[in-house]
Design an enzyme around this catalytic site. Structure first.
Site, PDB file in Angstrom:
ATOM      1  N   ASN A   7       0.883  -1.169   0.000  1.00 35.58           N
ATOM      2  CA  ASN A   7       0.000   0.000   0.000  1.00 35.58           C
ATOM      3  C   ASN A   7       0.918   1.217   0.000  1.00 35.58           C
ATOM      4  O   ASN A   7       1.463   1.593   1.029  1.00 35.58           O
ATOM      5  CB  ASN A   7      -0.886  -0.035   1.243  1.00 35.58           C
ATOM      6  N   LYS A  14       3.302   0.823   3.147  1.00 33.36           N
ATOM      7  CA  LYS A  14       2.974  -0.244   4.107  1.00 33.36           C
ATOM      8  C   LYS A  14       3.055  -1.577   3.377  1.00 33.36           C
ATOM      9  O   LYS A  14       2.712  -1.650   2.200  1.00 33.36           O
ATOM     10  CB  LYS A  14       1.552  -0.050   4.640  1.00 33.36           C
ATOM     11  N   ARG A  91      -2.449  -2.154  -3.529  1.00 34.90           N
ATOM     12  CA  ARG A  91      -3.675  -1.403  -3.301  1.00 34.90           C
ATOM     13  C   ARG A  91      -3.637  -0.179  -4.199  1.00 34.90           C
ATOM     14  O   ARG A  91      -2.670   0.595  -4.179  1.00 34.90           O
ATOM     15  CB  ARG A  91      -3.756  -0.966  -1.856  1.00 34.90           C
ATOM     16  N   HIS A 180     -12.871   2.624  -0.042  1.00 36.62           N
ATOM     17  CA  HIS A 180     -12.879   1.569   0.984  1.00 36.62           C
ATOM     18  C   HIS A 180     -13.558   0.295   0.479  1.00 36.62           C
ATOM     19  O   HIS A 180     -14.050  -0.512   1.265  1.00 36.62           O
ATOM     20  CB  HIS A 180     -13.634   2.007   2.261  1.00 36.62           C
ATOM     21  N   ASN A 211     -10.175   6.983  10.545  1.00 41.25           N
ATOM     22  CA  ASN A 211      -9.831   8.372  10.274  1.00 41.25           C
ATOM     23  C   ASN A 211     -10.557   8.854   9.012  1.00 41.25           C
ATOM     24  O   ASN A 211     -11.186   9.903   8.987  1.00 41.25           O
ATOM     25  CB  ASN A 211      -8.325   8.416  10.074  1.00 41.25           C
ATOM     26  N   GLY A 212     -10.466   8.039   7.962  1.00 45.02           N
ATOM     27  CA  GLY A 212     -11.345   8.192   6.802  1.00 45.02           C
ATOM     28  C   GLY A 212     -12.544   7.310   7.068  1.00 45.02           C
ATOM     29  O   GLY A 212     -12.392   6.236   7.635  1.00 45.02           O
ATOM     30  N   ARG A 241     -11.771  15.537   7.587  1.00 40.77           N
ATOM     31  CA  ARG A 241     -12.549  15.911   6.401  1.00 40.77           C
ATOM     32  C   ARG A 241     -13.965  16.295   6.795  1.00 40.77           C
ATOM     33  O   ARG A 241     -14.560  15.682   7.687  1.00 40.77           O
ATOM     34  CB  ARG A 241     -12.617  14.742   5.410  1.00 40.77           C
ATOM     35  N   ASP A 283      -8.195  12.567  16.617  1.00 41.10           N
ATOM     36  CA  ASP A 283      -8.094  11.198  17.128  1.00 41.10           C
ATOM     37  C   ASP A 283      -9.190  10.941  18.167  1.00 41.10           C
ATOM     38  O   ASP A 283      -9.346  11.696  19.121  1.00 41.10           O
ATOM     39  CB  ASP A 283      -6.719  10.981  17.759  1.00 41.10           C
ATOM     40  N   GLY A 333     -14.869   2.075  14.474  1.00 42.46           N
ATOM     41  CA  GLY A 333     -15.927   1.056  14.470  1.00 42.46           C
ATOM     42  C   GLY A 333     -15.562  -0.169  15.296  1.00 42.46           C
ATOM     43  O   GLY A 333     -16.411  -0.761  15.964  1.00 42.46           O
ATOM     44  N   GLU A 334     -14.286  -0.529  15.284  1.00 36.27           N
ATOM     45  CA  GLU A 334     -13.857  -1.727  16.006  1.00 36.27           C
ATOM     46  C   GLU A 334     -13.595  -1.466  17.483  1.00 36.27           C
ATOM     47  O   GLU A 334     -13.668  -2.377  18.297  1.00 36.27           O
ATOM     48  CB  GLU A 334     -12.564  -2.288  15.368  1.00 36.27           C
ATOM     49  N   ASN A 335     -13.250  -0.206  17.810  1.00 35.49           N
ATOM     50  CA  ASN A 335     -12.762   0.069  19.169  1.00 35.49           C
ATOM     51  C   ASN A 335     -13.613   0.995  20.017  1.00 35.49           C
ATOM     52  O   ASN A 335     -13.434   1.049  21.218  1.00 35.49           O
ATOM     53  CB  ASN A 335     -11.360   0.685  19.087  1.00 35.49           C
ATOM     54  N   GLU A 384      -8.018  -5.547   4.950  1.00 34.14           N
ATOM     55  CA  GLU A 384      -7.872  -5.228   3.535  1.00 34.14           C
ATOM     56  C   GLU A 384      -6.688  -5.978   2.921  1.00 34.14           C
ATOM     57  O   GLU A 384      -6.734  -6.381   1.770  1.00 34.14           O
ATOM     58  CB  GLU A 384      -7.714  -3.709   3.364  1.00 34.14           C
TER      59      GLU A 384
HETATM   60  P1  ADP Z   1      -7.283   5.199   8.870  1.00 30.67           P
HETATM   61  O1  ADP Z   1      -6.906   3.781   8.469  1.00 30.67           O
HETATM   62  O2  ADP Z   1      -8.410   5.765   8.077  1.00 30.67           O
HETATM   63  O3  ADP Z   1      -6.132   6.133   9.022  1.00 30.67           O
HETATM   64  P2  ADP Z   1      -8.030   3.907  11.369  1.00 30.67           P
HETATM   65  O4  ADP Z   1      -8.991   2.889  10.861  1.00 30.67           O
HETATM   66  O5  ADP Z   1      -6.702   3.469  11.833  1.00 30.67           O
HETATM   67  O6  ADP Z   1      -7.886   5.108  10.354  1.00 30.67           O
HETATM   68  O7  ADP Z   1      -8.772   4.657  12.580  1.00 30.67           O
HETATM   69  C1  ADP Z   1      -8.174   5.675  13.318  1.00 30.67           C
HETATM   70  C2  ADP Z   1      -9.133   6.072  14.461  1.00 30.67           C
HETATM   71  O8  ADP Z   1      -9.461   4.915  15.232  1.00 30.67           O
HETATM   72  C3  ADP Z   1      -8.551   7.095  15.416  1.00 30.67           C
HETATM   73  O9  ADP Z   1      -9.504   8.122  15.671  1.00 30.67           O
HETATM   74  C4  ADP Z   1      -8.283   6.295  16.683  1.00 30.67           C
HETATM   75  O10 ADP Z   1      -8.500   7.055  17.828  1.00 30.67           O
HETATM   76  C5  ADP Z   1      -9.262   5.176  16.591  1.00 30.67           C
HETATM   77  N1  ADP Z   1      -8.666   3.971  17.223  1.00 30.67           N
HETATM   78  C6  ADP Z   1      -7.739   3.163  16.669  1.00 30.67           C
HETATM   79  N2  ADP Z   1      -7.375   2.188  17.535  1.00 30.67           N
HETATM   80  C7  ADP Z   1      -8.059   2.403  18.670  1.00 30.67           C
HETATM   81  C8  ADP Z   1      -8.118   1.746  19.952  1.00 30.67           C
HETATM   82  N3  ADP Z   1      -7.396   0.658  20.225  1.00 30.67           N
HETATM   83  N4  ADP Z   1      -8.965   2.247  20.876  1.00 30.67           N
HETATM   84  C9  ADP Z   1      -9.713   3.328  20.604  1.00 30.67           C
HETATM   85  N5  ADP Z   1      -9.704   3.994  19.432  1.00 30.67           N
HETATM   86  C10 ADP Z   1      -8.893   3.545  18.464  1.00 30.67           C
END
Ligand code: ADP
Length: 397
Positions: A7, A14, A91, A180, A211-212, A241, A283, A333-335, A384
């Site tokens: 990527n 990456k 990618r 995405h 972030n996106g 954004r 963040d 979404g995951e955290n 991905e």
């Molecule tokens: P991108 O790939 O678009 O740069 P990510 O999918 O890595 O973004 O998401 C980044 C966001 O997810 C940040 O706002 C960060 O605070 C949140 N995040 C990532 N990991 C954690 C975690 N372990 N706990 C809480 N929030 C998290």
């Protein structure tokens, strides 16, 4: 077969080396600050320690060379020689209307990707540099391009045509593309597998919020609408954004602040979103902490962000005339259980009922709706790289 997934960005690269049969990551890492002072390689073999090498990387070719050296290094490498890299999966951000699926990279394909450059001037040229750098080091290794936009090429016209003069679509291909796609495709398929339902029968809304961030309506395994547009700027409020705004705001701000179009675009891409609203951070960990401490702007940013997701989920349930599953993925979404809970609280009208204790857990894949919830709600960690490795394997086998 081992597949190297790349990527490549303008100053970063990456990578993951994946054993595509066992579907295991052998090593991963990234090159940072390529072409800038202070460049470094972060390399981590599976089960081993992270290794950081600080060394000038004036070009992407040098960066790829360092990655390959690390992979075959006697001490920390994971393969004996480059012959053990069966293929490279790249990618690629924008495939325009030319690529509705992944493709083996040939000279013609490179040309076609170049023709999409003005649709993604920040991303596609960097992706192409990554391809060229890999070709230099591995001229005989097959390569595959996997496009962020490809999954969304199934959208119907009414979803992708903007309310603009039609000539702009004809002349310049101005339309919704969405991004995405690799993640939306991987995650929606996983949902069907986890629930043991035929993918073709399910209506799933995927909330990829990192972030996106983008949302996708997947009906019967096909993307039928998605929130990002010609570029990744449209749709949800994101880290920096703006997402959807009244287009007239651009001229208004340009006049008031004496800015050029490019300057306003920079604000919309880099200084808006939750960063712009909170005034402090993009963040979500910092945002949550600030909210806990009583920072009203951080709280507002969170709630504007959440409200936009709620609206899009409603829109996509309407677009599909119903929804079976809603799934959260990517960093937030995951955290972030708070965001998920607040979104789901406003979806009871759809038949969403979540188990709050389950929602507080952190698992890569989990169902967070109650057993009797009409709409199933899940968390699925996106992957991905694995999806790119699978697509690559399928095309070079
Ligand atoms: P991108 O790939 O678009 O740069 P990510 O999918 O890595 O973004 O998401 C980044 C966001 O997810 C940040 O706002 C960060 O605070 C949140 N995040 C990532 N990991 C954690 C975690 N372990 N706990 C809480 N929030 C998290």
């Amino acid at each position: 077969m081992n597949i190297l997934v790349i990527n490549c960005g303008s100053s970063s690269l990456k990578f993951q080396l994946i054993d595509s049969v066992a579907e295991e990551v052998l090593a991963k890492g990234l090159c940072e600050r390529i072409g800038i002072e202070g460049s470094r390689l972060v390399y981590q073999p599976e089960g081993g320690e992270k290794e950081i090498t600080e060394e000038p990387m004036p070009t992407h070719s040098k960066a790829v060379g360092m990655v390959l050296d690390a992979l075959i290094n006697e001490k920390t490498g994971v393969i004996g020689s480059l012959d053990e890299v069966g293929a490279v999966g790249h990618r690629i951000v924008h495939g325009g209307e030319k690529f509705a699926s992944s493709t083996v990279i040939t000279d013609e394909v490179i040309k076609a990707i170049e023709e999409c450059n003005d649709l993604a001037p920040l991303h596609n040229p960097a992706n192409l540099i990554g391809i060229e750098a890999c070709k230099e080091h591995m001229p005989n290794t097959p390569m595959v391009g996997v496009f962020d936009t490809a999954f969304h090429q199934t959208m119907p016209e009414e979803a992708y045509i903007y309310g603009l003069p039609y000539e702009y679509y004809e002349k310049y291909k101005v339309r919704r593309y969405g991004f995405h796609g690799t993640s939306h495709s991987y995650v929606s398929k996983r949902v069907a597998e986890i629930l043991n339902q035929p993918y073709e029968s399910q209506k799933t809304i995927v909330c990829h919020i990192g972030n996106g961030a983008s949302i996708c309506a997947v009906n019967g395994g096909k993307s039928v609408d998605t929130s990002m547009g010609l570029t990744p700027l449209e749709g949800l409020i994101m880290g920096t954004r703006s997402g959807d705004i009244d287009p007239a705001i651009m001229e208004f701000i340009a006049n008031k602040e004496n800015m050029s179009v490019a300057e306003v675009m920079n604000v919309l891409n880099k200084k808006s979103g939750v960063y712009g609203i909170s005034g402090t951070t993009s963040d979500f960990r910092d945002l949550m902490e600030a909210k806990e401490k009583g920072d009203k702007r951080a709280e507002l940013a969170l709630h504007v962000f959440i409200y936009r997701i709620i609206k899009y989920v409603g829109a996509y349930a309407a677009a599909m005339n119903g929804v079976d599953n809603i799934v959260f993925t990517a960093g937030i979404g995951e955290n972030n259980a708070y965001v998920r809970e607040k979104v789901c609280e406003s979806l009871t009208y759809l038949g969403v009922s979540i188990d709050k204790d389950q929602n507080e857990k952190r698992e890569d894949e989990m169902i967070i709706s109650k057993d009797d919830s009409k709409v199933k709600v899940l968390v699925v960690a996106t992957n991905e790289e694995l999806k790119i490795a699978r697509e690559t394997l399928a095309l070079v086998k």
